[in-house]
Design a protein around this motif. Structure first.
Motif, PDB file in Angstrom:
ATOM      1  N   ASN A   1       0.857  -1.184   0.000  1.00 42.38           N
ATOM      2  CA  ASN A   1       0.000   0.000   0.000  1.00 42.38           C
ATOM      3  C   ASN A   1       0.896   1.239   0.000  1.00 42.38           C
ATOM      4  N   PRO A   2       1.040   1.882  -1.164  1.00 44.25           N
ATOM      5  CA  PRO A   2       1.951   3.047  -1.231  1.00 44.25           C
ATOM      6  C   PRO A   2       1.451   4.257  -0.465  1.00 44.25           C
ATOM      7  N   ASP A   3       0.191   4.212   0.022  1.00 44.83           N
ATOM      8  CA  ASP A   3      -0.354   5.369   0.746  1.00 44.83           C
ATOM      9  C   ASP A   3      -0.195   5.255   2.268  1.00 44.83           C
ATOM     10  N   LEU A   4       0.551   4.294   2.692  1.00 46.77           N
ATOM     11  CA  LEU A   4       0.686   4.108   4.146  1.00 46.77           C
ATOM     12  C   LEU A   4       1.331   5.329   4.785  1.00 46.77           C
ATOM     13  N   LYS A   5       0.819   5.671   5.975  1.00 45.87           N
ATOM     14  CA  LYS A   5       1.360   6.822   6.712  1.00 45.87           C
ATOM     15  C   LYS A   5       2.282   6.325   7.829  1.00 45.87           C
ATOM     16  N   ASN A   6       3.023   7.264   8.356  1.00 48.88           N
ATOM     17  CA  ASN A   6       3.909   6.931   9.470  1.00 48.88           C
ATOM     18  C   ASN A   6       3.079   6.654  10.722  1.00 48.88           C
ATOM     19  N   THR A   7       3.611   5.779  11.575  1.00 52.73           N
ATOM     20  CA  THR A   7       2.913   5.464  12.829  1.00 52.73           C
ATOM     21  C   THR A   7       3.604   6.180  13.979  1.00 52.73           C
ATOM     22  N   ARG A   8       2.791   6.809  14.800  1.00 47.28           N
ATOM     23  CA  ARG A   8       3.356   7.454  15.989  1.00 47.28           C
ATOM     24  C   ARG A   8       2.933   6.657  17.216  1.00 47.28           C
ATOM     25  N   THR A   9       3.874   6.366  18.085  1.00 44.05           N
ATOM     26  CA  THR A   9       3.558   5.610  19.303  1.00 44.05           C
ATOM     27  C   THR A   9       3.954   6.431  20.519  1.00 44.05           C
ATOM     28  N   ASP A  10       2.981   6.669  21.381  1.00 43.71           N
ATOM     29  CA  ASP A  10       3.255   7.347  22.653  1.00 43.71           C
ATOM     30  C   ASP A  10       3.192   6.294  23.757  1.00 43.71           C
ATOM     31  N   ASN A  11       4.320   6.094  24.419  1.00 39.62           N
ATOM     32  CA  ASN A  11       4.401   5.078  25.475  1.00 39.62           C
ATOM     33  C   ASN A  11       4.416   5.739  26.840  1.00 39.62           C
ATOM     34  N   VAL A  12       3.606   5.208  27.723  1.00 36.59           N
ATOM     35  CA  VAL A  12       3.636   5.655  29.121  1.00 36.59           C
ATOM     36  C   VAL A  12       3.878   4.413  29.966  1.00 36.59           C
ATOM     37  N   ASN A  13       4.828   4.476  30.872  1.00 35.88           N
ATOM     38  CA  ASN A  13       5.073   3.303  31.717  1.00 35.88           C
ATOM     39  C   ASN A  13       5.317   3.722  33.149  1.00 35.88           C
ATOM     40  N   PHE A  14       5.051   2.810  34.062  1.00 30.81           N
ATOM     41  CA  PHE A  14       5.337   3.083  35.473  1.00 30.81           C
ATOM     42  C   PHE A  14       5.807   1.804  36.134  1.00 30.81           C
ATOM     43  N   ASN A  15       6.473   1.966  37.246  1.00 28.56           N
ATOM     44  CA  ASN A  15       6.949   0.813  38.004  1.00 28.56           C
ATOM     45  C   ASN A  15       6.941   1.185  39.474  1.00 28.56           C
ATOM     46  N   PHE A  16       6.413   0.301  40.280  1.00 27.77           N
ATOM     47  CA  PHE A  16       6.447   0.527  41.727  1.00 27.77           C
ATOM     48  C   PHE A  16       6.951  -0.733  42.396  1.00 27.77           C
ATOM     49  N   SER A  17       7.894  -0.593  43.285  1.00 27.14           N
ATOM     50  CA  SER A  17       8.372  -1.780  44.000  1.00 27.14           C
ATOM     51  C   SER A  17       8.600  -1.439  45.461  1.00 27.14           C
ATOM     52  N   VAL A  18       8.430  -2.435  46.275  1.00 29.25           N
ATOM     53  CA  VAL A  18       8.657  -2.263  47.708  1.00 29.25           C
ATOM     54  C   VAL A  18       9.464  -3.457  48.215  1.00 29.25           C
ATOM     55  N   ASN A  19      10.466  -3.166  49.020  1.00 29.80           N
ATOM     56  CA  ASN A  19      11.324  -4.212  49.575  1.00 29.80           C
ATOM     57  C   ASN A  19      11.407  -4.039  51.080  1.00 29.80           C
ATOM     58  N   LYS A  20      11.216  -5.117  51.791  1.00 29.04           N
ATOM     59  CA  LYS A  20      11.390  -5.057  53.238  1.00 29.04           C
ATOM     60  C   LYS A  20      12.871  -5.217  53.522  1.00 29.04           C
ATOM     61  N   ARG A  21      13.424  -4.329  54.326  1.00 28.71           N
ATOM     62  CA  ARG A  21      14.862  -4.376  54.595  1.00 28.71           C
ATOM     63  C   ARG A  21      15.138  -4.399  56.095  1.00 28.71           C
TER      64      ARG A  21
END
Lengths: 413, 937
Positions: B677-697
């Protein structure tokens, strides 16, 4: 390499010669591993307990203490808070220092000023920057890297005020006596044009008036990565101080502009820097780090030296540890200060755990957490222990989160 | 699952109760005999009559100690030691009449020995400055015990079921031997599962600066735990390894071995293996990891893989040699060269049947297919790496690697497409014969400098180049018969000759001195500035010659539609700048750190494609702004907890490849004919990520706990999707299109709890994922929003009764569903659950039994698949160097290799050939010698 060796030989010869010319120091034999424990009551007489009275403020024991003419001033180096108390323990005010930056605080007893030297936090300075700035400390452009403040302790308002930058602060010089300052700059500059350096210099009017212990500022000197400095420890007399040199376990006494060795602390071989290192130094920072990691027990320097008639107190910074010791001249015995334990007669309050307290007017002062008193009190509730009235009052209201108690004590002679 | 769990809990309760019949207690105080002052940090050890260490502790600041829960009616010995003092020993026995005793121990100064550094009693653990030191000599264990078994005995240290080691709740990312990774390998188990306790002088655990954060000026560098195993002076050279040979029913065989030889500056590792039991032999690094001396293997790592499709015959040979130019025990100082060689081969035969249900607009299709594939691969690889590091701030790494692979593959397949009434609509019969030769090589340089003296010279540079050449020849025959439209029948005999050459150059520079360069000493209010420069050049040349067999001419004729030459050149240049700022706070009881990072980058790309097919001569240029943002927060309460929270955003662009725009359509596989398909457009990707960790010390906590949750969401603008046109005969025409904006998100969470009860341990590990994908597709011209969801839950419970018994229970549940909004289209859901139970009984010091049972239920399959294995092994010869092992696989002979899959088209179930019941007898010999003298072993 040959030049370096010759310079080092000259250096050692000078040291040797200067040592020969001066009086022979007294040799004291210390094995850090075997310095034993002792009862605190053998050495210390507690003269006063002063609970800190600050209903609205939480006072920490993570503090540097300054005993001024009229106040106790505690600088909490974690919370970055400066607190003022009367000498009866009554809280007066606090100043939040966080916005100013990390200060070097000097108490000028002559002018009754607390002086603050703070690196301007808008600038990041490397060691090379500091050397370059200090080389031209009088230049106005270099004053912006430091901010100076002072508190006039004669004024009741105890306001902190900005002052012009003192060149003594720029060059990291500290007051000695009268108008004299001292400076210890052992930085090594492999490419420095001027190769002559001095471990200690006396300054007057910002200029050196006397220099001690010359060394070659270039090459792989043993000081290169050590970040070493000499400090003068106070005595009751302003112009007499004690000091020591890095990697040399000798205690010197400075009397005005003369210096002489008074004690040589003889340590076991395992605590001594190998002689080859004085000649070859350290090839790289990695070499220094590696050496430190593998030889943590090697002597680096003395500090907090206090000669008190019957007793001599000092701290030893080893390459990876710190210990302080008390020497009893009568019995010729060394004690490790953290093993000097308080018994019930002193309510189990350990006063030498972190070295000697702040000295002023023939007394030492230490801030002790409320918890330490309460632990003893709770443990001995059943026993009929007589407490001083100020502690009796303290126990009635105190909790483990209460403010600490100032302990005033003397070293027995 | 509940049934198993109940049994497990009952067993655990009984075992725990049995292990807790100790109600004795001793307490006391240690003082200096002369001054009567208390001694803090004196080491108190309790030993059993046979000198086994029962417990130990250090005295508190008042010289007090207390040991609850000591066994009654047992001879015990109390040892007290303190540097500079004579040690104290006393035997005692507690009983029900006098279950508690109190001691007042006055230690005299050791005046006999003026140095007084000779410690006469053996101290199991002590603090030396800021370093925790574990003394192996104080732990009475079997002579053959290895470092890992020793660590298992130390309170505060947990070895998790997955091999991770934590100290007081904090992971130990770096495990070194004499300051270096052992044998230059990254897998620490090569050291901990091979080095005998008797070769170890001490194990040090200390904190050091987290070097991964060193590039940032204003970030207070976290400390991380490092464990250093210090070998005895006479054990710094040695050898160890394994040679094993096994033969079983159905002509099953396996052989594997490895041999490691090391001294202070050199190490050589060689290894090899061959088998026909679907067991991976892997590279030399994997062989070293798999062939350790450790006798307990409750997780059954490295056994026959019944889940693998087909039967594989595999072999591998490899060697690694490392030479250190300097001997140093400094973990940040390296100067070494390492070379490696691997020769691998694999022959895999897979035959299978697949049943697929496919949704289309007007009709449902059922596709039955059978296929067989035989692939033979031979590979060679060699590499050399030079590493030099004068300190943690200056690093140089040079490496060169090459790979050669030859493969040959034959495949046959037959596909039948039926409609909803099961009437046959079409068939396709195909076979293929292909050969591929590939060569590749790469060379890379990595150089970094982080000078504290001169900030202008702080940088991280990587330069690499790679080269690939693939030559392949494939002959494919395909006969398609349509019962709906016989005119559409096709038959092909097509020969593909492909020659592909590619080369690439990469240059990456992170310059950390930008702020200093622009602003000199002014620190820009604490904001760090880094300059990024990335440059890549890729060239890909391909020559495809496609011939069709002309049955009339009885020879292959060139297919001009598919034969083509193509040269694709891509230049990527990405300049960027990173702003970073940190806020730190430390108090006596807690610490807090917030760091922010903003990356601004412009991705400039130029692509030039030249082809013998005129339509594909395309030059394109792009410029994308690709910002990213990061926030990291951590909060630690001293000796209690550590919380970490991070959040990130980044924007990326992808542009359609030339093959997506101007696809060279090959219709040999009528069930999947793809158009561009010669009419294909560019793809834009917006990524959002998070991480939560807890360690008993908490150093003396009964339970060790850590948990984490992380999530990711990707919002795609103009995503590329398929538009599929289904023919009643099963033919599928696939067009690449831009779909509506779509969202993917996923959530991962895990929690681990461990409890040590004396020398026993209970570990519970849970992990789960939630995945959700929303995308738009076209099926037969109908727009359909597809939503795919997946859930997985993995629970792992392990109980160890000393080393005598290890029980393991695991449950894995996964659900996949796919729903369509398009009218007439169907939705699907598949659930898979698997329960695994394992037991290891070390019946005696030399004999152990192990069994694992797993049951798998799948909503698409009527039968429950059960797989039961049992193993027994016997160690013999001096030092347990011989091992005889009997393995029985698939005892119930009920195993079937079934895979199910769900996607937007429908579901499919595949049954393939694979391993079936077999028995195997294996003999292994472990040659081991550590040091020149064995006198102190």
């Amino acid at each position: 390499m040959g030049i370096f060796k010759r310079n080092y030989c000259c250096f050692f010869f000078c040291c040797l010669l200067s040592g020969r010319l001066l009086a022979q120091p007294q040799k004291l034999y210390l094995n850090p591993a075997t310095a034993g424990p002792a009862a605190q009551s053998n050495f210390i007489e507690i003269t006063r307990f002063i609970p800190i009275d600050a209903a609205t403020e939480k006072i920490s024991t993570n503090t540097s203490l300054f005993i001024t003419k009229n106040y106790w001033v505690a600088y909490d180096y974690i919370e970055k808070k400066l607190s003022f108390f009367t000498k009866q323990g009554k809280f007066i005010k606090f100043i939040a220092m966080k916005k100013y930056g990390e200060p070097v605080i000097v108490y000028d007893s002559k002018a009754e000023l607390l002086k603050f030297n703070i690196k301007n936090k808008n600038y990041t300075l490397t060691n090379n920057d500091l050397v370059a700035i200090r080389a031209h400390y009088a230049k106005k452009a270099n004053q912006k890297y430091f901010k100076n403040y002072e508190i006039n302790l004669k004024e009741e308002s105890l306001q902190i005020k900005r002052t012009t930058t003192d060149p003594y602060f720029i060059i990291n010089a500290r007051p000695f006596y009268d108008d004299y300052y001292y400076r210890s700059d052992m930085s090594i500059q492999p490419r420095a044009k001027d190769t002559s350096g001095y471990e200690l210099q006396l300054l007057e009017d910002h200029k050196p008036v006397k220099s001690f212990f010359p060394f070659n500022r270039t090459g792989n000197h043993i000081f290169r990565y050590a970040n070493a400095q000499m400090y003068l420890s106070d005595t009751d007399t302003a112009y007499i101080k004690y000091t020591s040199r890095p990697f040399s376990p000798v205690i010197y006494k400075m009397n005005k502009n003369s210096i002489s060795p008074v004690y040589e602390i003889v340590l076991p071989l395992e605590n001594a820097m190998p002689s080859s290192r004085f000649i070859n130094g350290f090839k790289s920072k990695a070499d220094w780090d590696n050496f430190q990691n593998s030889n943590g027990a090697i002597f680096f320097s003395f500090n907090s030296i206090r000669d008190m008639g019957r007793h001599l107190f000092f701290g030893i910074r080893f390459l990876r540890n710190y210990e302080s010791f008390l020497y009893d001249k009568n019995t010729a015995k060394f004690y490790k200060s953290k093993m000097i334990k308080a018994d019930s007669s002193q309510y189990n309050i350990q006063l030498l755990q972190n070295g000697l307290g702040q000295y002023a007017d023939s007394h030492y002062y230490a801030l002790i957490p409320a918890q330490s008193f309460l632990d003893f009190y709770e443990k001995n509730k059943e026993k009929k222990i007589v407490y001083p009235p100020e502690l009796e009052r303290f126990f009635k209201t105190a909790t483990k989160n209460s403010n600490p108690v100032m302990v005033e004590y003397k070293i027995k002679d | 699952m509940l049934r198993y769990l109940f049994l497990f809990i009952v067993f655990f309760g009984v075992a725990s109760a049995m292990s807790q019949v100790s109600n004795g207690k001793i307490s006391g105080i240690v003082i200096d005999s002369v001054s009567n002052t208390t001694l803090e940090l004196a080491t108190i050890s309790i030993f059993a009559k046979d000198s086994t260490l029962v417990n130990y502790q250090l005295t508190d600041k008042y010289g007090n100690f207390s040991f609850p829960k000591l066994p009654l009616n047992r001879e015990l010995r109390l040892d007290v030691s303190y540097v500079g003092y004579r040690s104290y020993k006393r035997h005692f026995k507690l009983d029900s009449i006098k279950p508690a005793q109190s001691f007042r121990i006055a230690l005299p100064v050791n005046i006999d020995d003026s140095n007084a550094v000779v410690i006469r009693s053996v101290v199991p653990i002590r603090m030396n400055g800021d370093t925790l030191e574990i003394n192996p000599a104080a732990f009475k264990m079997e002579k053959t015990a290895v470092a890992e078994e020793l660590l298992n005995q130390v309170p505060g240290i947990t070895i998790w079921a997955d091999g991770t080691i934590t100290v007081n709740g904090r992971p130990v990312p770096k495990i070194l031997v004499d300051g270096k990774p052992f044998l230059s390998q990254t897998d620490p188990t090569i050291a901990t599962q091979n080095l005998p306790k008797n070769a170890i002088e001490k194990i040090q655990v200390y904190q050091e600066v987290d070097r991964t954060k060193e590039q940032r000026d204003n970030t207070e560098q976290d400390s991380v735990y490092t464990m250093n195993i210090k070998l005895k002076a006479n054990k710094k050279s040695g050898y160890f390894g394994k040679a094993g040979l096994g033969y079983g029913t159905d002509n099953r065989y396996e052989s594997d071995g490895s041999f490691q030889l090391y001294n202070k500056t050199n190490s050589l590792s060689i290894g090899g293996g061959t088998n026909n039991i679907n067991k991976s032999v892997g590279s030399i690094q994997q062989m070293l990891s798999n062939n350790s001396f450790r006798k307990i293997n409750p997780n059954n790592f490295n056994v026959s893989s019944f889940g693998r499709s087909g039967i594989s015959k595999t072999f591998s040979l490899g060697a690694v040699y490392t030479h250190d130019f300097v001997y140093s025990e400094n973990g940040s100082r390296y100067n070494n060269i390492s070379s490696n060689y691997n020769h691998t081969g694999n022959n895999n035969f897979v035959s299978g049947n697949t049943v697929q249900e496919r949704t289309t607009k007007d009709f449902s299709q059922f596709i039955e297919s059978s296929n067989s594939n035989n692939t033979d691969i031979r590979g060679y690889s060699a590499g050399i790496t030079y590493t030099k590091s004068n300190s943690s701030s200056k690093n140089l790494n040079l490496s060169a690697n090459s790979n050669f692979n030859d493969s040959r593959s034959f495949s046959n397949n037959f596909t039948a497409v039926k409609d909803s009434s099961k009437a046959l609509q079409s068939t396709n019969e195909g076979n293929s014969d292909s050969r591929t030769n590939s060569r590749s090589g790469n060379i890379s340089l990595a150089l970094s400098n982080f000078s504290n003296v001169n900030p202008l010279t702080r940088f991280n540079l990587t330069v690499s180049g790679n080269f690939n050449n693939n030559q392949s020849e494939r002959n494919t025959r395909s006969i398609f018969n349509s019962y709906a439209n016989p005119a559409a029948d096709t038959s092909y005999n097509r020969l593909y000759n492909n020659d592909q050459e590619s080369m690439g150059l990469n240059f990456n520079l992170n310059y950390y001195g930008l702020r200093r360069l622009l602003f000199r000493r002014f620190n820009l209010f604490g904001v760090d500035l880094n300059l990024l420069q990335a440059f890549t050049y890729d060239q890909n040349k391909s020559y495809a010659i496609v011939n069709d067999y002309d049955s009339n001419a009885q020879k292959f004729m060139v297919n001009n539609g598919l034969t083509n030459n193509n040269k694709l050149q891509t230049i990527r240049y990405t300049p960027g700048v990173v702003f970073q700022k940190s806020f730190n706070k430390w108090a006596a009881r807690y610490s807090r750190n917030v760091s922010l990072s903003l990356r601004l980058a412009q991705s400039i790309r130029k692509e030039m494609n030249s082809s013998s097919l005129a339509i594909r001569n395309v030059d394109r240029s792009f410029s994308f702004f690709t910002p990213s943002l990061g926030l990291n927060y951590n909060y630690g309460i001293k000796d209690k907890m550590m919380y970490n929270l991070s959040f990130g955003f980044n924007r990326n662009y992808t542009y359609p490849a030339i093959d997506q725009l101007y696809t060279i359509t090959d219709s040999i596989n009528v069930y999947n004919v793809r158009f561009g398909n010669p009419d294909l457009k560019n793809t834009r990707t917006d990524n959002v990520n998070f991480n939560f960790s807890v360690n008993k010390r908490k150093p003396k906590a009964k339970y060790e706990v850590n948990a984490s949750v992380s999530g990711n969401m990707a919002y795609k603008t103009n995503p590329i999707a398929d538009s599929v046109i289904n023919d009643i005969s099963g033919k599928r025409l696939q067009y690449t299109i831009n779909a509506k904006d779509g969202v993917d998100y996923s959530l991962n969470y895990s929690a681990n709890v461990s409890r040590k009860i004396r020398k026993n341990s209970l570990q519970l590990q849970y992990s789960g994922t939630i995945g959700n994908n929303r995308s738009t597709h076209f099926i037969d011209g109908i727009i359909s929003n597809n939503r795919s969801r997946s859930f997985t839950h993995n629970v792992n419970l392990q109980y160890s009764l000393k080393t005598l018994l290890i029980l393991k229970l695991a449950e894995v549940v996964s659900t996949y569903s796919s729903s369509q909004t398009g009218s007439g289209l169907s939705s699907y859901k598949v659930t898979n659950s698997s329960t695994q139970f394992g037991a290891t009984v070390n019946y005696s010091k030399n004999l152990s039994f192990n069994t694992t049972v797993s049951t798998t239920d799948n909503s698409n399959v009527s039968n429950t698949v059960i797989l039961w294995h049992a193993f027994s092994s016997y160690r013999f010869l001096k030092g347990k160097q011989g091992e005889l092992k009997f393995s029985a696989f698939d005892l119930l002979k009920k195993f079937q290799n079934i895979n199910t899959n769900t996607n937007i088209d429908g579901t499919s179930t595949t049954i393939t050939n694979g391993l079936q019941q077999y028995f195997l007898l294996t003999f292994a010999y472990y040659p081991r010698k550590f040091g020149r003298k064995d006198s102190d072993d």
